[in-house]
Design a protein around this motif. Sequence first.
Motif, PDB file in Angstrom:
ATOM      1  N   VAL A  78       0.775  -1.350  -0.025  1.00  0.00           N
ATOM      2  CA  VAL A  78      -0.071  -0.023   0.094  1.00  0.00           C
ATOM      3  C   VAL A  78       0.856   1.160  -0.080  1.00  0.00           C
ATOM      4  N   ARG A  79       2.149   1.313   0.894  1.00  0.00           N
ATOM      5  CA  ARG A  79       2.788   2.260   0.925  1.00  0.00           C
ATOM      6  C   ARG A  79       3.428   2.731  -0.611  1.00  0.00           C
ATOM      7  N   MET A  80       4.060   1.671  -1.114  1.00  0.00           N
ATOM      8  CA  MET A  80       4.404   1.743  -2.582  1.00  0.00           C
ATOM      9  C   MET A  80       3.449   2.241  -3.522  1.00  0.00           C
ATOM     10  N   GLY A  81       2.192   1.778  -3.397  1.00  0.00           N
ATOM     11  CA  GLY A  81       1.157   2.100  -4.429  1.00  0.00           C
ATOM     12  C   GLY A  81       0.840   3.733  -4.089  1.00  0.00           C
ATOM     13  N   ARG A  82       0.878   4.206  -2.922  1.00  0.00           N
ATOM     14  CA  ARG A  82       0.546   5.377  -2.441  1.00  0.00           C
ATOM     15  C   ARG A  82       1.860   6.479  -3.051  1.00  0.00           C
ATOM     16  N   ARG A  83       2.983   6.111  -2.756  1.00  0.00           N
ATOM     17  CA  ARG A  83       4.128   6.754  -3.438  1.00  0.00           C
ATOM     18  C   ARG A  83       4.162   6.843  -4.773  1.00  0.00           C
ATOM     19  N   SER A  84       4.010   5.881  -5.694  1.00  0.00           N
ATOM     20  CA  SER A  84       3.970   6.098  -6.872  1.00  0.00           C
ATOM     21  C   SER A  84       2.773   6.718  -7.625  1.00  0.00           C
ATOM     22  N   ALA A  85       1.663   6.796  -6.997  1.00  0.00           N
ATOM     23  CA  ALA A  85       0.547   7.569  -7.299  1.00  0.00           C
ATOM     24  C   ALA A  85       0.793   9.053  -7.337  1.00  0.00           C
ATOM     25  N   GLU A  86       1.730   9.414  -6.291  1.00  0.00           N
ATOM     26  CA  GLU A  86       2.173  10.666  -6.041  1.00  0.00           C
ATOM     27  C   GLU A  86       3.415  11.200  -7.140  1.00  0.00           C
ATOM     28  N   LEU A  87       4.259  10.169  -7.349  1.00  0.00           N
ATOM     29  CA  LEU A  87       5.539  10.647  -8.386  1.00  0.00           C
ATOM     30  C   LEU A  87       5.238   9.916  -9.647  1.00  0.00           C
TER      31      LEU A  87
END
Length: 226
Positions: free
Chosen positions: A160-169
């Motif tokens: 989930v953390r990876m998904g949120r971060r890549s949605a941002e970048l």
Amino acid sequence: MSPAPFEDTVVVAVDGPAGSGKSSVSKAVARKLGYAYLDTGAAYRAFAWHAQRAGVELEEQASVVSALPSFELDEATDPDHFFVRVGGTDVTDAIREPAVTGVVSLVARVPDVRAALTAIFRRIASETAAPGIVIEGRDITTVVAPDARVRVLLTASEEVRMGRRSAELTGYSPEAVGEQLKARDRADSRVVDFMTAADGVTTVDSTELNFDETVDAVIAVIQSRS
Ligand SMILES: Nc1ncnc2c1ncn2[C@@H]1O[C@H](COP(=O)(O)OP(=O)(O)OP(=O)(O)O)[C@@H](O)[C@H]1O
Ligand SMILES: Nc1ccn([C@@H]2O[C@H](COP(=O)(O)O)[C@@H](O)[C@H]2O)c(=O)n1
């Protein structure tokens, strides 16, 4: 070194791994409660930016330490007007670039750097005029403010953390963003334990929570301590 006393200020200490929502959630909590907000990761990033600019050898701890005396940090604690400056240069956006993110763990592992930044964080917290301050990072519940009235470990599954971060970048591949996040957690957790809650620290797991629910969960912990 004993921690500075924060007698008149409600200190909310928030730790957690990369992408767990520490900055965004802490900032929203501070706004809602009228508290100040201190992003300690931004200070480590600012120092990494400064050390790179100073041309130090980041792999060599003595070289990294040599950049400390010239490090002039000015970091806002107003959650509505956040900025980070180094020696008068605004680095608020520059410190979020992967070029800085990729090297920040190298400076954060140096004990003299941690001691210098911890002293800065305690000074900032003790000088705040707000009724409370939310301080977020990796070692806030354990080293910077172990006596904080409220201590929270904010976490979420790695996926989930990876998904949120890549949605941002959006300009970077999800694989590259995910790899950088995992590599940073691996490097940082050799220096500080932010994956397990220390005694007295409340875990808020946002894996199944949306943003507003996570903010409310942290505020509920604060209210339970008031
Ligand atoms: N509960 C949530 N639901 C959905 N998105 C969230 C939630 N919590 C945080 N986010 C989003 O996840 C992203 C990462 O959050 P944030 O930058 O606050 O994490 P961080 O822990 O400060 O990361 P880092 O340590 O890498 O700086 C942001 O885009 C944020 O808006
Ligand atoms: N208390 C802290 C806060 C941060 N770090 C280091 O800084 C890096 C950037 O932090 P973000 O919260 O902005 O992601 C982080 O990867 C750590 O290396 C720290 O050591 N202690």
